[in-house]
Design a protein around this motif. Sequence first.
Motif, short mmCIF file in Angstrom:
data_model
loop_
_atom_site.label_atom_id
_atom_site.label_comp_id
_atom_site.label_asym_id
_atom_site.label_seq_id
_atom_site.Cartn_x
_atom_site.Cartn_y
_atom_site.Cartn_z
N PHE A 118 67.04 60.69 52.05
CA PHE A 118 67.80 60.63 50.79
C PHE A 118 68.82 61.83 50.77
O PHE A 118 69.95 61.61 50.46
CB PHE A 118 67.00 60.42 49.59
CG PHE A 118 67.82 60.30 48.40
CD1 PHE A 118 68.66 59.04 48.07
CD2 PHE A 118 67.96 60.85 47.34
CE1 PHE A 118 69.51 59.03 47.04
CE2 PHE A 118 68.54 61.10 46.16
CZ PHE A 118 69.46 59.95 46.15
N LEU A 119 68.11 63.06 50.92
CA LEU A 119 68.77 64.32 50.61
C LEU A 119 70.02 64.33 51.82
O LEU A 119 71.07 64.72 51.64
CB LEU A 119 67.97 65.37 50.65
CG LEU A 119 67.01 65.65 49.42
CD1 LEU A 119 66.42 66.89 49.60
CD2 LEU A 119 67.98 65.78 48.32
N MET A 120 69.69 63.88 52.97
CA MET A 120 70.62 63.99 54.05
C MET A 120 71.85 62.78 53.81
O MET A 120 73.14 63.18 54.06
CB MET A 120 70.04 63.44 55.21
CG MET A 120 69.07 64.52 55.85
SD MET A 120 68.10 63.93 57.55
CE MET A 120 69.73 63.82 58.38
N SER A 121 71.41 61.66 53.05
CA SER A 121 72.55 60.53 52.75
C SER A 121 73.48 61.44 51.66
O SER A 121 74.62 61.05 51.64
CB SER A 121 71.86 59.35 52.50
OG SER A 121 71.11 59.65 51.12
N VAL A 122 72.85 62.13 50.79
CA VAL A 122 73.73 62.72 49.69
C VAL A 122 74.65 63.64 50.16
O VAL A 122 75.99 63.62 49.82
CB VAL A 122 72.66 63.02 48.56
CG1 VAL A 122 73.46 64.02 47.41
CG2 VAL A 122 71.88 62.10 47.89
N LEU A 123 74.05 64.50 51.05
CA LEU A 123 75.16 65.68 51.61
C LEU A 123 76.03 65.03 52.29
O LEU A 123 77.16 65.67 52.34
CB LEU A 123 74.10 66.41 52.77
CG LEU A 123 73.07 67.53 51.85
CD1 LEU A 123 72.26 68.24 53.04
CD2 LEU A 123 73.83 68.47 51.27
#
Length: 414
Positions: A387-392
């Motif tokens: 999820f953090l990778m998708s937000v970045l």
Amino acid sequence: MYRPLSLFIGLRYSNAKHKNKFVSFISIASILGIALGVAVLIVGLSAMNGFEKALRDQLLSVVPHGELEMVNGSFNDLQGTLKQVRSYPGILGVTPYITLNGLLQKDNQTKALQIRAISPDTESNVTQIEQYIKAGDWSLLAAGERSIILGKRVAEKLKVSVDDSLYLLLPQNQAGNRLKAPRSIRFKLVGLFEMGGQLDGALGFIHIEDAKQLLAMKNANAIAFKVDNVLDAQKIARGIAYRLSSYLYIKSWITSQGYLYQDIQMVKSLMYVILLLVVAVACFNIVSTLVMAVNEKRCDIAILKTMGASKWMLRLIFIVQGAFNGFVGCLLGAIFGTYIAVNLTQIIEKFEAVIGHKFLSGDIYFIDFLPSQVDYMQVLLIALIAFLMSVLSTVYPAWRASNIQPAQELGYSH
């Protein structure tokens, strides 16, 4: 219910139909890509967790954590040595044993085997082999009865069952240059154990008193022990050996089976890297989706700017849109991956039954099934990282959206 404008518009853009069908396709592909990456990572790591648990709970419940074997002869003061080993920090249990290498024979069938001559009274302090007895009884392994317990695969090879007799052939010392025929000792099969791995076809047990009589030994020539931390087994074995005055072979499960543990850890590390790269590729689809969405919504962005929307509000709109795709992908991947991981063993067994082939052979591996153990904290960590990778991945398109000039988009000049 109050919702920030950026959240409201971002979620609306996420659910809205795109004029360009290709944008919709890329958006769905990004969600499915993240879901697939998360699911595969969960299933793969659960399988590795299962192997690690099977190694710890199954193989190491039969293989002693550590062993000390005399280089020559047997222990002069066995009870004193056992007491010294038992008093060493980290030791949970000790037991004496003797190892024999022989040939089992029944009619025309033969099988080379390692025989462990053990004391049933103290063996349970170190191993739990009695838990895997599938036929017969561990208690029937009695002194002076010439009884033997074998793995199920050995019994199938020799075509014997409980209460049958068979012969153990042991080599004899040469007389000068002449070879002596092996000794043949009759044993009665009193039990069968089944672990579902290599040991089913490579190990047998007799009573230590029978071995002493056969080998003309006064005492055991080896001691096995169990430790509280299996990863410290080799260090503890060395520490004990240096305390004793005898010349000893120092062995532990790390020297005999440690490569399995190292392989499992290496594969887990590689899976983290490789499969997170798969998620990263899926996140690039989010970048593509948002870039195309920004181009499609240029007029909307310009209007919002003329109405007073700040740059951060515009950025948050597209961050929310990309994060929504990432959240849906992570959620679907976590649910699907966890379901597959929980039922992985049964799924593989059914698949093996359909194709008529086993993926893991008990003759090669220490187990003959694909294990799985779900670590829910690991699942949460995987989903959170994805999820953090998708937000970045939303940062660049969102930044680009905030720099659109309303005058250019709405056809006005400065």
